[in-house]
Scaffold this motif. Structure first.
Motif, PDB file in Angstrom:
ATOM      1  N   PHE A  72       0.845  -1.186   0.000  1.00 13.75           N
ATOM      2  CA  PHE A  72       0.000   0.000   0.000  1.00 13.75           C
ATOM      3  C   PHE A  72       0.876   1.229   0.000  1.00 13.75           C
ATOM      4  O   PHE A  72       1.813   1.323   0.760  1.00 13.75           O
ATOM      5  N   ARG A  73       0.565   2.178  -0.866  1.00 16.29           N
ATOM      6  CA  ARG A  73       1.265   3.451  -0.836  1.00 16.29           C
ATOM      7  C   ARG A  73       0.318   4.536  -1.318  1.00 16.29           C
ATOM      8  O   ARG A  73      -0.373   4.395  -2.309  1.00 16.29           O
ATOM      9  N   SER A  74       0.266   5.606  -0.562  1.00 15.10           N
ATOM     10  CA  SER A  74      -0.661   6.685  -0.886  1.00 15.10           C
ATOM     11  C   SER A  74      -0.069   7.668  -1.875  1.00 15.10           C
ATOM     12  O   SER A  74      -0.761   8.498  -2.420  1.00 15.10           O
ATOM     13  N   GLN A  75       1.235   7.599  -2.100  1.00 12.23           N
ATOM     14  CA  GLN A  75       1.876   8.481  -3.071  1.00 12.23           C
ATOM     15  C   GLN A  75       2.523   7.619  -4.164  1.00 12.23           C
ATOM     16  O   GLN A  75       2.585   6.410  -4.081  1.00 12.23           O
ATOM     17  N   GLY A  76       3.053   8.247  -5.179  1.00 12.84           N
ATOM     18  CA  GLY A  76       3.732   7.523  -6.245  1.00 12.84           C
ATOM     19  C   GLY A  76       2.790   6.714  -7.103  1.00 12.84           C
ATOM     20  O   GLY A  76       3.167   5.690  -7.663  1.00 12.84           O
ATOM     21  N   LEU A  77       1.555   7.133  -7.200  1.00 13.83           N
ATOM     22  CA  LEU A  77       0.560   6.407  -7.974  1.00 13.83           C
ATOM     23  C   LEU A  77       0.879   6.483  -9.465  1.00 13.83           C
ATOM     24  O   LEU A  77       1.248   7.518  -9.976  1.00 13.83           O
ATOM     25  N   VAL A  78       0.772   5.364 -10.144  1.00 14.52           N
ATOM     26  CA  VAL A  78       1.019   5.316 -11.585  1.00 14.52           C
ATOM     27  C   VAL A  78      -0.238   4.790 -12.258  1.00 14.52           C
ATOM     28  O   VAL A  78      -0.643   3.663 -12.025  1.00 14.52           O
ATOM     29  N   TRP A  79      -0.866   5.641 -13.055  1.00 17.45           N
ATOM     30  CA  TRP A  79      -2.119   5.244 -13.686  1.00 17.45           C
ATOM     31  C   TRP A  79      -1.876   4.457 -14.970  1.00 17.45           C
ATOM     32  O   TRP A  79      -2.264   4.853 -16.045  1.00 17.45           O
ATOM     33  N   ARG A  80      -1.202   3.361 -14.837  1.00 19.77           N
ATOM     34  CA  ARG A  80      -1.028   2.457 -15.966  1.00 19.77           C
ATOM     35  C   ARG A  80      -1.069   1.036 -15.440  1.00 19.77           C
ATOM     36  O   ARG A  80      -0.329   0.677 -14.544  1.00 19.77           O
ATOM     37  N   SER A  81      -1.950   0.234 -16.006  1.00 21.82           N
ATOM     38  CA  SER A  81      -2.071  -1.149 -15.574  1.00 21.82           C
ATOM     39  C   SER A  81      -2.001  -2.070 -16.783  1.00 21.82           C
ATOM     40  O   SER A  81      -2.683  -1.861 -17.767  1.00 21.82           O
ATOM     41  N   GLN A  82      -1.168  -3.098 -16.700  1.00 18.83           N
ATOM     42  CA  GLN A  82      -1.071  -4.040 -17.812  1.00 18.83           C
ATOM     43  C   GLN A  82      -2.371  -4.802 -18.003  1.00 18.83           C
ATOM     44  O   GLN A  82      -2.645  -5.331 -19.052  1.00 18.83           O
ATOM     45  N   ASN A  83      -3.200  -4.840 -16.932  1.00 20.37           N
ATOM     46  CA  ASN A  83      -4.468  -5.557 -17.028  1.00 20.37           C
ATOM     47  C   ASN A  83      -5.623  -4.667 -17.440  1.00 20.37           C
ATOM     48  O   ASN A  83      -6.730  -5.132 -17.597  1.00 20.37           O
ATOM     49  N   ALA A  84      -5.371  -3.350 -17.529  1.00 20.75           N
ATOM     50  CA  ALA A  84      -6.467  -2.440 -17.851  1.00 20.75           C
ATOM     51  C   ALA A  84      -7.046  -2.769 -19.219  1.00 20.75           C
ATOM     52  O   ALA A  84      -6.338  -2.872 -20.203  1.00 20.75           O
ATOM     53  N   SER A  85      -8.376  -2.928 -19.269  1.00 15.66           N
ATOM     54  CA  SER A  85      -9.006  -3.346 -20.523  1.00 15.66           C
ATOM     55  C   SER A  85      -9.811  -2.233 -21.152  1.00 15.66           C
ATOM     56  O   SER A  85     -10.328  -2.396 -22.250  1.00 15.66           O
ATOM     57  N   GLY A  86      -9.969  -1.112 -20.419  1.00 12.95           N
ATOM     58  CA  GLY A  86     -10.727  -0.009 -20.997  1.00 12.95           C
ATOM     59  C   GLY A  86     -12.209  -0.081 -20.744  1.00 12.95           C
ATOM     60  O   GLY A  86     -12.972   0.686 -21.273  1.00 12.95           O
ATOM     61  N   ASN A  87     -12.661  -1.046 -19.891  1.00 10.66           N
ATOM     62  CA  ASN A  87     -14.071  -1.085 -19.522  1.00 10.66           C
ATOM     63  C   ASN A  87     -14.190  -1.568 -18.098  1.00 10.66           C
ATOM     64  O   ASN A  87     -13.283  -2.144 -17.523  1.00 10.66           O
ATOM     65  N   SER A  88     -15.374  -1.321 -17.514  1.00  9.16           N
ATOM     66  CA  SER A  88     -15.568  -1.627 -16.103  1.00  9.16           C
ATOM     67  C   SER A  88     -15.643  -3.118 -15.828  1.00  9.16           C
ATOM     68  O   SER A  88     -15.620  -3.535 -14.697  1.00  9.16           O
ATOM     69  N   GLY A  89     -15.731  -3.942 -16.841  1.00  9.53           N
ATOM     70  CA  GLY A  89     -15.787  -5.375 -16.629  1.00  9.53           C
ATOM     71  C   GLY A  89     -14.481  -6.061 -16.937  1.00  9.53           C
ATOM     72  O   GLY A  89     -14.454  -7.238 -17.258  1.00  9.53           O
ATOM     73  N   GLY A  90     -13.372  -5.356 -16.887  1.00 12.31           N
ATOM     74  CA  GLY A  90     -12.065  -5.893 -17.222  1.00 12.31           C
ATOM     75  C   GLY A  90     -11.559  -6.879 -16.199  1.00 12.31           C
ATOM     76  O   GLY A  90     -12.200  -7.170 -15.204  1.00 12.31           O
ATOM     77  N   ASP A 326      -1.879   1.826  -4.714  1.00  6.79           N
ATOM     78  CA  ASP A 326      -1.175   1.220  -5.836  1.00  6.79           C
ATOM     79  C   ASP A 326      -1.536   1.985  -7.116  1.00  6.79           C
ATOM     80  O   ASP A 326      -1.364   3.182  -7.196  1.00  6.79           O
ATOM     81  N   GLN A 327      -2.075   1.307  -8.128  1.00  6.42           N
ATOM     82  CA  GLN A 327      -2.416   1.977  -9.375  1.00  6.42           C
ATOM     83  C   GLN A 327      -3.904   2.314  -9.448  1.00  6.42           C
ATOM     84  O   GLN A 327      -4.427   2.610 -10.521  1.00  6.42           O
ATOM     85  N   PHE A 328      -4.563   2.303  -8.306  1.00  7.90           N
ATOM     86  CA  PHE A 328      -6.003   2.513  -8.272  1.00  7.90           C
ATOM     87  C   PHE A 328      -6.361   3.754  -7.458  1.00  7.90           C
ATOM     88  O   PHE A 328      -5.612   4.199  -6.596  1.00  7.90           O
ATOM     89  N   LEU A 329      -7.549   4.286  -7.743  1.00  3.22           N
ATOM     90  CA  LEU A 329      -8.165   5.323  -6.930  1.00  3.22           C
ATOM     91  C   LEU A 329      -9.401   4.714  -6.279  1.00  3.22           C
ATOM     92  O   LEU A 329     -10.194   4.056  -6.948  1.00  3.22           O
ATOM     93  N   LEU A 330      -9.561   4.906  -4.974  1.00  2.00           N
ATOM     94  CA  LEU A 330     -10.734   4.444  -4.247  1.00  2.00           C
ATOM     95  C   LEU A 330     -11.534   5.656  -3.791  1.00  2.00           C
ATOM     96  O   LEU A 330     -10.963   6.627  -3.279  1.00  2.00           O
ATOM     97  N   THR A 331     -12.845   5.607  -3.975  1.00  2.00           N
ATOM     98  CA  THR A 331     -13.726   6.684  -3.546  1.00  2.00           C
ATOM     99  C   THR A 331     -14.898   6.087  -2.777  1.00  2.00           C
ATOM    100  O   THR A 331     -15.335   4.970  -3.066  1.00  2.00           O
ATOM    101  N   CYS A 332     -15.403   6.827  -1.799  1.00  2.73           N
ATOM    102  CA  CYS A 332     -16.568   6.348  -1.056  1.00  2.73           C
ATOM    103  C   CYS A 332     -17.589   7.465  -0.938  1.00  2.73           C
ATOM    104  O   CYS A 332     -17.260   8.643  -1.056  1.00  2.73           O
TER     105      CYS A 332
END
Length: 440
Positions: A72-90, A326-332
């Motif tokens: 877990f790290r709150s800084q150094g976020l990188v918005w690139r994921s090798q698994n990212a598929s471009g849709n919410s069902g990825g 990590d490479q994600f943003l969480l919102t509540c």
């Protein structure tokens, strides 16, 4: 700090208490008893298993291994994921391996997972025979060290500046209290003349948001004391990034100040306009500023030019907290959901997983447990804080409070702190494997 045990007081209930029915036992006997694991279950009969679940070949009873591999790290976020598929069902691994209903909906909570209201009020005489919890937490991974009392209203911020042996707490009672980390005693209180809306620390600095100002920007090493004017209304959120200080205000703006190292001061830099209602939460990660608002949206700002590059509109109520992991943003949100966002091939964020809660969600905090596994703390407006293993969202435990928990802060050496609406601050500690075994 001295360890204090939770006392049990009481007065008789007027209704008849009965044990769980056989139907209730049949519904719950697929879960392992938390208290049995800790060696202290006194329920007769207990509706939960007093044995471990068998391990299936498909790993159904195991937590997702990704939680062990990622930090877990709150800084150094990188918005690139090798698994990212471009849709919410990825192919995201978020929420996998949780079990339960589809879509992350939790089953109804049983009575034995609920804290006794008479215990909270200090007048339950059932003691160990009470079918409801007489404990401020339900977990075999944490322990309550001590409560710290002094504030008269909601605790809205907790700060542990580097290089200091003091803990600072801010409250709606218009004061900041200073606690000695060795003794747990309050060694000072400062009246700010306005409700504390938020408080953070960055290095030796402490920033406190009050109506119409960031009051008392303290540097605990140099004794520098600043007050930054400019906000209109209450300051609800503060964040630091790219040598800039950001404040989310009641009028929907985000004000920015540039840190000037030579004079150890801050100069006004910009006013970010876009939200239609108050900005209540801010976080910085990987040259991006993320802002949650009462207008139900999250805005993404590029820190290189302070321009809004995307507006996230999937929530249907106030966005109470934003968190980078990590490479994600969480919102509540008060819409009873936690959303996990990941970047697509174009760089835009899309929802990759939605976790449903039974109540509105007030605050998120991420930290490591004693085994360095990432855990999400999720505070809800039913006066509880749920603990989830990440990224599986498997339930890890629960913390209870007299009123809503609005402030959660990580401390050194496995410590963490929670502040609730009654003004009570609690000090907690993660248990090591050895401590868990000793308790059993």
């Amino acid at each position: 700090m001295d360890i204090e045990t939770v006392e049990r007081f009481g007065n008789k209930r007027i209704h008849q208490r009965t044990g769980p029915s056989q139907a209730a036992l049949d519904r719950t006997n697929h879960k392992v008893c938390f208290h049995w694991r800790a060696g202290r279950c006194h329920r007769i009969p207990c509706p939960y298993l007093h044995s471990e679940l068998p391990q299936h070949a498909d790993g159904g009873t195991k937590r997702a291994s990704v939680a062990d591999e990622r930090g877990f790290r709150s800084q150094g976020l990188v918005w690139r994921s090798q698994n990212a598929s471009g849709n919410s069902g990825g192919p995201s691994k978020w929420g996998k391996g949780r079990g339960g209903a589809a879509g992350g909906v939790r089953p109804p909570r049983k009575a034995l997972d609920t804290i006794c209201n008479y215990f909270i009020a200090g007048n339950c005489t059932f003691g160990e025979k009470c079918r409801y919890l007489h404990s401020w937490f339900l977990s075999d991974s944490i322990s309550l060290l001590t409560p710290l009392k002094g504030h008269q209203k909601d605790i809205t911020g907790i700060a542990l500046p580097s290089g200091s042996d003091k803990l600072y707490t801010g409250s709606k009672d218009e004061t900041v209290r200073i606690w000695d980390c060795q003794t747990g005693q309050c060694v000072g209180a400062v009246n700010l003349g306005g409700e504390v809306g938020c408080m953070i620390n960055e290095g030796p600095w402490i920033f406190i948001g009050i109506p119409n100002a960031i009051k008392q920007a303290w540097n605990t090493q140099t004794a520098t004391d600043l007050s930054l004017s400019g906000p209109t209304g209450q300051v609800y959120g503060i964040a630091v990034g790219n040598e800039m200080l950001f404040a989310g205000t009641q009028d929907g703006r985000i004000l920015a100040w540039k840190f000037i190292a030579v004079g150890d001061c801050f100069e006004p830099a910009a006013s970010l306009v876009g939200h239609r209602l108050p900005v209540v939460s801010l976080v910085v990660g990987a040259m991006r500023l993320y802002s949650g608002s009462m207008d139900n949206t999250v805005r993404v700002w590029d820190l290189s030019n302070l321009q809004c590059i995307q507006t996230l509109t999937d929530h249907t109520a106030v966005v109470m907290s934003v968190l980078c992991w990590d490479q994600f943003l969480l919102t509540c949100s008060l819409d009873q959901t936690i959303k996990v966002w990941a970047a697509t091939g174009t760089g835009n964020l899309e929802v990759t997983y939605t976790h449903q809660e039974e109540h509105g969600v007030l605050a998120l905090c991420g930290m490591h447990d004693a085994q360095s596994k990432p855990v999400l703390f999720c505070s809800c407006n039913d006066n509880s804080v749920s603990l989830y293993d990440l990224p599986s969202f498997s339930e890890r435990g629960k913390i209870f409070a007299k009123e809503e928990v609005r402030a959660i802060q990580i401390g050194p050496g496995g410590l963490f702190f929670t502040g609730d609406g009654s003004g009570e601050l609690k000090v907690w500690k993660w248990l090591t494997n050895e401590a868990v075994l000793a308790a059993a």
